[in-house]
Scaffold this motif. Structure first.
Motif, PDB file in Angstrom:
ATOM      1  N   ALA B  47       0.727  -1.161  -0.078  1.00  0.00           N
ATOM      2  CA  ALA B  47       0.112  -0.085  -0.149  1.00  0.00           C
ATOM      3  C   ALA B  47       0.868   1.218  -0.010  1.00  0.00           C
ATOM      4  O   ALA B  47       2.003   0.988   0.440  1.00  0.00           O
ATOM      5  CB  ALA B  47      -1.014   0.021   1.378  1.00  0.00           C
ATOM      6  N   GLY B  48       0.348   2.140  -0.691  1.00  0.00           N
ATOM      7  CA  GLY B  48       1.452   3.469  -0.824  1.00  0.00           C
ATOM      8  C   GLY B  48       0.550   4.749  -0.429  1.00  0.00           C
ATOM      9  O   GLY B  48       0.075   4.954   0.508  1.00  0.00           O
ATOM     10  N   CYS B  49       0.076   5.413  -1.501  1.00  0.00           N
ATOM     11  CA  CYS B  49      -0.661   6.671  -1.519  1.00  0.00           C
ATOM     12  C   CYS B  49      -1.926   6.545  -1.286  1.00  0.00           C
ATOM     13  O   CYS B  49      -2.551   7.331  -0.252  1.00  0.00           O
ATOM     14  CB  CYS B  49      -0.815   7.327  -2.794  1.00  0.00           C
ATOM     15  SG  CYS B  49      -1.861   6.514  -3.895  1.00  0.00           S
ATOM     16  N   ARG B  50      -2.516   5.362  -1.065  1.00  0.00           N
ATOM     17  CA  ARG B  50      -3.921   5.007  -0.518  1.00  0.00           C
ATOM     18  C   ARG B  50      -4.824   6.167  -1.284  1.00  0.00           C
ATOM     19  O   ARG B  50      -5.996   6.388  -0.724  1.00  0.00           O
ATOM     20  CB  ARG B  50      -4.175   5.022   0.720  1.00  0.00           C
ATOM     21  CG  ARG B  50      -3.684   3.882   1.364  1.00  0.00           C
ATOM     22  CD  ARG B  50      -3.711   3.725   2.942  1.00  0.00           C
ATOM     23  NE  ARG B  50      -2.067   3.656   3.345  1.00  0.00           N
ATOM     24  CZ  ARG B  50      -1.740   3.567   4.337  1.00  0.00           C
ATOM     25  NH1 ARG B  50      -2.759   3.843   5.575  1.00  0.00           N
ATOM     26  NH2 ARG B  50      -0.922   3.316   5.068  1.00  0.00           N
ATOM     27  N   ASN B  51      -4.717   6.275  -2.526  1.00  0.00           N
ATOM     28  CA  ASN B  51      -5.450   7.555  -3.170  1.00  0.00           C
ATOM     29  C   ASN B  51      -5.500   7.318  -4.704  1.00  0.00           C
ATOM     30  O   ASN B  51      -5.934   8.335  -5.493  1.00  0.00           O
ATOM     31  CB  ASN B  51      -4.785   8.792  -2.989  1.00  0.00           C
ATOM     32  CG  ASN B  51      -5.740   9.879  -2.646  1.00  0.00           C
ATOM     33  OD1 ASN B  51      -6.895   9.841  -2.799  1.00  0.00           O
ATOM     34  ND2 ASN B  51      -5.060  11.087  -2.104  1.00  0.00           N
ATOM     35  N   GLY B  52      -5.168   5.922  -4.930  1.00  0.00           N
ATOM     36  CA  GLY B  52      -5.489   5.822  -6.542  1.00  0.00           C
ATOM     37  C   GLY B  52      -4.078   6.466  -7.377  1.00  0.00           C
ATOM     38  O   GLY B  52      -4.356   6.783  -8.522  1.00  0.00           O
ATOM     39  N   VAL B  53      -3.234   6.882  -6.688  1.00  0.00           N
ATOM     40  CA  VAL B  53      -2.294   7.582  -7.630  1.00  0.00           C
ATOM     41  C   VAL B  53      -0.921   6.668  -7.880  1.00  0.00           C
ATOM     42  O   VAL B  53      -0.460   6.801  -9.007  1.00  0.00           O
ATOM     43  CB  VAL B  53      -1.766   8.965  -6.847  1.00  0.00           C
ATOM     44  CG1 VAL B  53      -0.811   9.685  -7.696  1.00  0.00           C
ATOM     45  CG2 VAL B  53      -2.960   9.700  -6.666  1.00  0.00           C
ATOM     46  N   CYS B  54      -0.292   5.914  -6.794  1.00  0.00           N
ATOM     47  CA  CYS B  54       0.923   5.346  -6.967  1.00  0.00           C
ATOM     48  C   CYS B  54       0.879   4.220  -7.647  1.00  0.00           C
ATOM     49  O   CYS B  54       1.815   3.526  -8.323  1.00  0.00           O
ATOM     50  CB  CYS B  54       1.635   5.344  -5.483  1.00  0.00           C
ATOM     51  SG  CYS B  54       0.773   3.920  -4.503  1.00  0.00           S
ATOM     52  N   GLY B  55      -0.282   3.233  -7.498  1.00  0.00           N
ATOM     53  CA  GLY B  55      -0.492   2.160  -8.281  1.00  0.00           C
ATOM     54  C   GLY B  55       0.011   1.056  -7.662  1.00  0.00           C
ATOM     55  O   GLY B  55       0.210  -0.149  -8.601  1.00  0.00           O
ATOM     56  N   ILE B  56       0.328   1.094  -6.761  1.00  0.00           N
ATOM     57  CA  ILE B  56       1.086  -0.077  -6.079  1.00  0.00           C
ATOM     58  C   ILE B  56       0.193  -1.230  -5.362  1.00  0.00           C
ATOM     59  O   ILE B  56       0.737  -2.371  -4.994  1.00  0.00           O
ATOM     60  CB  ILE B  56       2.182   0.352  -5.032  1.00  0.00           C
ATOM     61  CG1 ILE B  56       3.453  -0.679  -4.615  1.00  0.00           C
ATOM     62  CG2 ILE B  56       1.594   0.647  -3.607  1.00  0.00           C
ATOM     63  CD1 ILE B  56       4.234  -0.492  -5.757  1.00  0.00           C
ATOM     64  N   CYS B  57      -1.063  -1.005  -5.205  1.00  0.00           N
ATOM     65  CA  CYS B  57      -2.011  -1.698  -4.173  1.00  0.00           C
ATOM     66  C   CYS B  57      -2.750  -2.640  -5.092  1.00  0.00           C
ATOM     67  O   CYS B  57      -3.818  -3.187  -4.662  1.00  0.00           O
ATOM     68  CB  CYS B  57      -2.667  -0.889  -3.476  1.00  0.00           C
ATOM     69  SG  CYS B  57      -3.752   0.059  -4.664  1.00  0.00           S
ATOM     70  N   LEU B  67      -7.375  -1.897  -8.052  1.00  0.00           N
ATOM     71  CA  LEU B  67      -6.669  -1.342  -7.133  1.00  0.00           C
ATOM     72  C   LEU B  67      -7.436  -1.264  -5.791  1.00  0.00           C
ATOM     73  O   LEU B  67      -8.549  -1.076  -5.514  1.00  0.00           O
ATOM     74  CB  LEU B  67      -6.631   0.245  -7.405  1.00  0.00           C
ATOM     75  CG  LEU B  67      -5.768   0.893  -8.594  1.00  0.00           C
ATOM     76  CD1 LEU B  67      -5.613   2.331  -8.787  1.00  0.00           C
ATOM     77  CD2 LEU B  67      -4.320   0.320  -8.466  1.00  0.00           C
ATOM     78  N   CYS B  69      -7.126   0.153  -3.018  1.00  0.00           N
ATOM     79  CA  CYS B  69      -7.351   1.534  -2.112  1.00  0.00           C
ATOM     80  C   CYS B  69      -8.572   2.092  -2.989  1.00  0.00           C
ATOM     81  O   CYS B  69      -9.051   3.172  -2.223  1.00  0.00           O
ATOM     82  CB  CYS B  69      -5.895   2.573  -1.981  1.00  0.00           C
ATOM     83  SG  CYS B  69      -5.883   3.165  -3.846  1.00  0.00           S
TER      84      CYS B  69
HETATM   85  S1  FES Z   1      -2.113   2.911  -2.681  1.00  0.00           S
HETATM   86 FE1  FES Z   1      -1.338   4.243  -4.348  1.00  0.00          FE
HETATM   87  S2  FES Z   1      -2.777   3.583  -5.824  1.00  0.00           S
HETATM   88 FE2  FES Z   1      -3.498   2.441  -4.189  1.00  0.00          FE
END
Ligand code: FES
Lengths: 280, 301
Positions: B47-57, B67, B69
């Motif tokens: 999990a990263g940004c938790r905002n749909g921005v970083c694409g890691i989740c 995604l 998040c």
């Molecule tokens: S945590 Fe960054 S896109 Fe989901």
């Protein structure tokens, strides 16, 4: 009930039996058909990669024919369905520009046509009605139903619509992961091995989950699964021999029509097995 | 609600089940966090940004890649159950954490950074175009759900092709010709079947499939030869001539009458003839074919 029928290239060419069975089944069900016999190819996801505007303009010409008849446009192909749906959407947003072009051949289109796949027409007809027409319940058949990409993406038909039709004929569609997978046909001429492997994935998944036939909604899928099944077997190094039926042929069997009437004797993979199962 | 998670500890795969009373508004990432904090600290996920921005989740939930998040439990739950698995097509490192090196390396392969050579001033319109094709967040969902990649891991994949198209259409880039030659090879632009899994699942709403079509259009317009372009040109020629595809002759035009490729079309053709269902060599054009030909002549794009 009546529809404007668009058979498409393959059902008029390499798989004529699909056109034959669709007509016969609709006739038996009492659904009227006016064929759009002056219509051109939908573009098949090829023309839009060379001349996208021309593709839309030609499709607008086809839609104008159905509009003049005041009928829904019915295709029997998932690819035509996807292309027509996308094209219709584009044309409606660009009505003036497109009309300027088709004016050159003295026609016009107001954006009022609904595109429907054969399976949706059956759904409109009513699955209870269809069920009442069944003469030969298909209890022994366990079809693996495949949608072909473009009945699901980008525009999706109703959930489980193909399975529901199969059930109304008393057959028992299997549950399998590959029902929405690609048949590989679009890259048959560009990367043959990958194309055949894609078809193989679906065919073997169907067998491994206990299917005794594959039911398709698309003549292009039909080509890769049936006409090229011998090649698929070679690439996978595995015997498959799974009969492939267009949905119309499955319905035809339930209506008591014969293999020959439905053109099933024209398939590359022998369909006798299926016929005998139904007429045990 | 029953939450089932596919686990991997480096040696074996197993599943963990949790029966939880969940607020329906929670996201999948929040559920994973809750499990880690209150039930099983050994659970691994990203999990990263938790905002749909970083694409890691990105994970697979009830068989759909999403995604974590951005996906609410209530929108994806079936029969009061959710099954969370790692993305397909990537080697699993632990639990829901996958190794995305191959996917990222494809960006290097296609030279995803533009190499500036001109002083071209980017117009508003150029920027609008670049905007629509630059929104990829590299989450790997398209890569993991691509039907072609599933059977051919040498295929470069949708995200890389989208990026390729973006670079080709950036007027500041000085590598256009080299790029096009590279993307014209086997396992690049011409290997997509347009199954449209990428377009349907992209959390950024990018019409990836359509941009791949546009990339092919560039290849054809630049006159680059390939099995794909020769197929497409033969296809259009046949429609111009007959209205519907002439399936007896067009395969031969598609392979350019190359004797080495005859084995691709002849056995199938003969097989069909034997069943007396050859499309017929003397394919009659559709009625009113003149209308179609006129539009072919007059509509240039
Ligand atoms: S945590 Fe960054 S896109 Fe989901």
């Amino acid at each position: 009930m009546k529809v404007a029928y668009y058979p498409g290239c393959v059902a008029k060419g390499a798989c004529k039996e699909l056109d034959l069975s669709v007509r016969l089944v609709l006739e038996r069900l009492g659904i009227g058909v006016t064929e759009l016999d002056t219509a051109s190819c939908c573009g098949a996801g090829v023309m839009n990669e060379v001349k996208p505007k021309l593709n839309h303009v030609l499709n607008a010409r086809t839609f104008s024919m159905a509009e003049k008849l005041n009928l829904d446009l019915m295709t029997i192909c998932s690819t035509c369905y996807g292309r027509f749906k996308s094209s219709n959407q584009y044309i409606k947003q660009n009505l003036d520009a497109i009309n300027k072009e088709i004016k050159k051949i003295k026609t016009s289109y107001n954006g009022n046509v609904k595109v429907k796949h054969f399976v949706e027409v059956l759904n409109d007809y009513g699955l209870d009605e269809l069920n009442k027409k069944v003469k030969k319940p298909l209890r022994t058949l366990k079809p693996a139903v495949v949608y072909g990409c473009h009945l699901l993406r980008p525009h999706a038909v109703e959930n489980n619509i193909m399975e529901n039709v199969c059930k109304s004929l008393h057959s028992k569609p299997i549950n399998f992961e590959s029902k929405g997978r690609c048949c590989g046909f679009p890259i048959l001429m560009t990367n043959r091995k990958t194309s055949l492997k894609l078809a193989g994935k679906v065919l073997t998944d169907a067998i491994d989950n206990g299917a005794n036939c594959l039911v398709v909604s698309c003549p292009l899928c039909h080509m890769n699964y049936d006409s090229l099944q011998p090649e698929v077997e070679k690439v996978l190094g595995r015997k498959i021999k799974l009969p492939v039926l267009h949905l119309s042929q499955l319905i035809g069997l339930a209506l008591g029509l014969t293999m020959e009437e439905l053109g099933m004797d024209k398939h590359i993979v022998d369909c006798d097995k299926v016929y005998h199962l139904v007429h045990l | 609600m029953e939450v089932i998670i596919s686990r991997f500890n480096g040696k074996k795969r197993y599943t963990s089940k949790f029966n939880l009373a969940l607020k329906p508004d929670l996201t999948v990432s929040e559920v994973l966090m809750l499990i880690k904090n209150s039930h099983d600290g050994s659970l691994s996920f990203r999990a990263g940004c938790r905002n749909g921005v970083c694409g890691i989740c990105a994970v697979k939930v009830n068989n759909k890649s999403v995604l974590g998040c951005k996906t609410k439990v209530k929108d994806i739950v079936v029969d009061d159950k959710i099954l969370i698995e790692p993305l397909d097509m990537f080697p699993v490192i632990k639990d829901l954490v996958v190794d995305i090196d191959n996917f990222i390396e494809n960006n290097i392969d296609i030279r995803s950074a533009i190499v500036s050579s001109s002083t071209h001033k980017t117009s508003q319109e150029d920027m609008r175009h670049l905007d629509t094709v630059s929104n990829c967040i590299q989450c790997g969902i398209c890569f993991s759900s691509c039907d072609v990649l599933n059977v051919n891991q040498s295929f470069i994949g949708p995200a890389a092709l989208l990026r390729a198209y973006r670079c080709v259409t950036d007027k500041r880039d000085g590598l256009k010709n080299q790029r096009l030659k590279h993307y014209n090879k086997e396992n690049y632009a011409w290997d997509c079947t347009h199954c449209e899994n990428c377009t349907t699942l992209c959390p950024q709403g990018i019409n990836v499939s359509e941009h791949i079509s546009s990339l092919r259009k560039e290849l054809i317009e630049q006159g680059l030869k390939s099995k794909g372009s020769s197929h497409h040109l033969a296809f259009l020629k046949s429609i111009n001539k007959h209205g519907l595809l002439n399936e007896a002759s067009y395969p031969f035009f598609s392979i350019n009458f190359n004797p080495l490729r005859l084995k691709e079309v002849l056995p199938v053709g003969l097989r069909m003839l034997r069943k007396r269902k050859s499309p017929g060599i003397f394919h009659k054009p559709i009625k009113n074919i003149e209308e179609v030909r006129k539009l072919f002549r007059e509509v240039k794009e």
